[in-house]
Motif scaffolding. Structure first.
Motif, PDB file in Angstrom:
ATOM      1  N   ASN A  14      -9.321   6.919   0.860  1.00 44.55           N
ATOM      2  CA  ASN A  14     -10.263   5.936   0.350  1.00 44.55           C
ATOM      3  C   ASN A  14      -9.865   4.558   0.874  1.00 44.55           C
ATOM      4  OD1 ASN A  14     -12.054   4.385  -1.031  1.00 44.55           O
ATOM      5  ND2 ASN A  14     -11.416   5.038  -3.073  1.00 44.55           N
ATOM      6  N   VAL A  15     -10.246   4.269   2.132  1.00 45.69           N
ATOM      7  CA  VAL A  15      -9.860   3.004   2.759  1.00 45.69           C
ATOM      8  C   VAL A  15     -10.570   1.819   2.115  1.00 45.69           C
ATOM      9  CG1 VAL A  15      -9.180   4.032   4.949  1.00 45.69           C
ATOM     10  CG2 VAL A  15     -11.538   3.294   4.623  1.00 45.69           C
ATOM     11  N   GLY A  16     -11.582   2.068   1.332  1.00 46.92           N
ATOM     12  CA  GLY A  16     -12.248   1.001   0.595  1.00 46.92           C
ATOM     13  C   GLY A  16     -11.307   0.312  -0.373  1.00 46.92           C
ATOM     14  N   LYS A  17     -10.246   1.024  -0.796  1.00 46.74           N
ATOM     15  CA  LYS A  17      -9.253   0.433  -1.694  1.00 46.74           C
ATOM     16  C   LYS A  17      -8.536  -0.745  -1.035  1.00 46.74           C
ATOM     17  CE  LYS A  17      -7.871   4.480  -4.428  1.00 46.74           C
ATOM     18  NZ  LYS A  17      -6.714   5.338  -4.739  1.00 46.74           N
ATOM     19  N   LEU A  18      -8.500  -0.769   0.317  1.00 46.12           N
ATOM     20  CA  LEU A  18      -7.800  -1.838   1.027  1.00 46.12           C
ATOM     21  C   LEU A  18      -8.483  -3.192   0.855  1.00 46.12           C
ATOM     22  CD1 LEU A  18      -6.835   0.028   4.310  1.00 46.12           C
ATOM     23  CD2 LEU A  18      -5.317  -0.635   2.441  1.00 46.12           C
ATOM     24  N   ALA A  19      -9.723  -3.199   0.377  1.00 48.18           N
ATOM     25  CA  ALA A  19     -10.418  -4.456   0.114  1.00 48.18           C
ATOM     26  C   ALA A  19      -9.794  -5.186  -1.077  1.00 48.18           C
ATOM     27  CB  ALA A  19     -11.904  -4.200  -0.140  1.00 48.18           C
ATOM     28  N   GLU A  20      -9.129  -4.431  -1.933  1.00 51.10           N
ATOM     29  CA  GLU A  20      -8.446  -5.022  -3.091  1.00 51.10           C
ATOM     30  C   GLU A  20      -7.093  -5.573  -2.622  1.00 51.10           C
ATOM     31  OE1 GLU A  20      -6.598  -3.487  -7.278  1.00 51.10           O
ATOM     32  OE2 GLU A  20      -8.422  -2.499  -6.543  1.00 51.10           O
ATOM     33  N   GLY A  21      -6.854  -6.826  -2.888  1.00 54.99           N
ATOM     34  CA  GLY A  21      -5.669  -7.514  -2.390  1.00 54.99           C
ATOM     35  C   GLY A  21      -4.354  -6.846  -2.730  1.00 54.99           C
ATOM     36  N   SER A  25      -1.736  -5.267   0.001  1.00 55.93           N
ATOM     37  CA  SER A  25      -0.352  -5.736   0.073  1.00 55.93           C
ATOM     38  C   SER A  25       0.632  -4.580  -0.082  1.00 55.93           C
ATOM     39  CB  SER A  25      -0.082  -6.775  -1.008  1.00 55.93           C
ATOM     40  OG  SER A  25      -0.851  -7.924  -0.779  1.00 55.93           O
ATOM     41  N   GLU A  26       0.353  -3.681  -1.001  1.00 57.06           N
ATOM     42  CA  GLU A  26       1.208  -2.513  -1.223  1.00 57.06           C
ATOM     43  C   GLU A  26       1.244  -1.637   0.032  1.00 57.06           C
ATOM     44  OE1 GLU A  26       3.527   0.413  -3.414  1.00 57.06           O
ATOM     45  OE2 GLU A  26       3.244  -1.746  -3.506  1.00 57.06           O
ATOM     46  N   TYR A  27       0.074  -1.397   0.637  1.00 56.30           N
ATOM     47  CA  TYR A  27      -0.007  -0.592   1.858  1.00 56.30           C
ATOM     48  C   TYR A  27       0.831  -1.237   2.970  1.00 56.30           C
ATOM     49  CZ  TYR A  27      -1.875   1.982   5.813  1.00 56.30           C
ATOM     50  OH  TYR A  27      -1.985   2.758   6.946  1.00 56.30           O
ATOM     51  N   GLN A  28       0.683  -2.537   3.156  1.00 55.46           N
ATOM     52  CA  GLN A  28       1.424  -3.237   4.197  1.00 55.46           C
ATOM     53  C   GLN A  28       2.931  -3.176   3.940  1.00 55.46           C
ATOM     54  OE1 GLN A  28      -0.535  -7.047   3.895  1.00 55.46           O
ATOM     55  NE2 GLN A  28      -1.812  -6.632   5.686  1.00 55.46           N
ATOM     56  N   SER A  32       5.478  -1.123   6.342  1.00 53.65           N
ATOM     57  CA  SER A  32       6.533  -1.896   6.986  1.00 53.65           C
ATOM     58  C   SER A  32       7.910  -1.289   6.709  1.00 53.65           C
ATOM     59  CB  SER A  32       6.492  -3.341   6.500  1.00 53.65           C
ATOM     60  OG  SER A  32       7.502  -4.093   7.086  1.00 53.65           O
ATOM     61  N   GLU A  33       8.154  -0.887   5.473  1.00 51.28           N
ATOM     62  CA  GLU A  33       9.432  -0.258   5.118  1.00 51.28           C
ATOM     63  C   GLU A  33       9.638   1.039   5.882  1.00 51.28           C
ATOM     64  OE1 GLU A  33       9.440   0.213   0.876  1.00 51.28           O
ATOM     65  OE2 GLU A  33       9.654  -1.928   0.518  1.00 51.28           O
ATOM     66  N   LYS A  34       8.589   1.869   5.944  1.00 52.86           N
ATOM     67  CA  LYS A  34       8.699   3.149   6.639  1.00 52.86           C
ATOM     68  C   LYS A  34       8.957   2.946   8.132  1.00 52.86           C
ATOM     69  CE  LYS A  34       5.947   5.998   3.514  1.00 52.86           C
ATOM     70  NZ  LYS A  34       6.942   6.955   3.085  1.00 52.86           N
ATOM     71  N   ASP A  61       0.391   8.104   0.211  1.00 48.97           N
ATOM     72  CA  ASP A  61       1.056   7.536  -0.964  1.00 48.97           C
ATOM     73  C   ASP A  61       0.226   6.450  -1.646  1.00 48.97           C
ATOM     74  OD1 ASP A  61       3.180   9.189  -0.378  1.00 48.97           O
ATOM     75  OD2 ASP A  61       4.439   7.601   0.469  1.00 48.97           O
ATOM     76  N   VAL A  62      -0.361   5.550  -0.850  1.00 50.55           N
ATOM     77  CA  VAL A  62      -1.008   4.367  -1.414  1.00 50.55           C
ATOM     78  C   VAL A  62      -2.505   4.583  -1.654  1.00 50.55           C
ATOM     79  CG1 VAL A  62      -1.504   1.924  -1.047  1.00 50.55           C
ATOM     80  CG2 VAL A  62       0.706   2.855  -0.362  1.00 50.55           C
ATOM     81  N   LEU A  63      -3.173   5.241  -0.717  1.00 51.01           N
ATOM     82  CA  LEU A  63      -4.627   5.375  -0.805  1.00 51.01           C
ATOM     83  C   LEU A  63      -5.075   6.683  -1.441  1.00 51.01           C
ATOM     84  CD1 LEU A  63      -5.570   3.971   2.700  1.00 51.01           C
ATOM     85  CD2 LEU A  63      -5.402   2.736   0.525  1.00 51.01           C
TER      86      LEU A  63
END
Length: 64
Positions: A14-21, A25-28, A32-34, A61-63
């Protein structure tokens, strides 16, 4: 007679979730950690596989 090729199920997130700040931020952060955990090698195929797996694991994990 040719062997029938099995189709892998398509993974969708659900990439639409990426519209939520906060989700973005969590995805980024997780991606980045991985990526920082990965060992860089001379083999481009190995590097690509590591990047691809990091992106897929982060999306799972995030989406969800």
């Amino acid at each position: 007679m040719a062997a029938k090729k099995r189709n892998k199920p398509i993974q969708r997130w659900n990439v639409g979730k990426l519209a939520e700040g906060s989700i973005k931020s969590e995805y980024q952060r997780v991606l980045s950690e991985k990526l920082q955990e990965q060992e860089s090698t001379e083999d481009i195929e190995t590097n690509w596989l590591n990047i691809k797996n990091a992106v897929i694991e982060t999306a799972d994990d995030v989406l969800g």
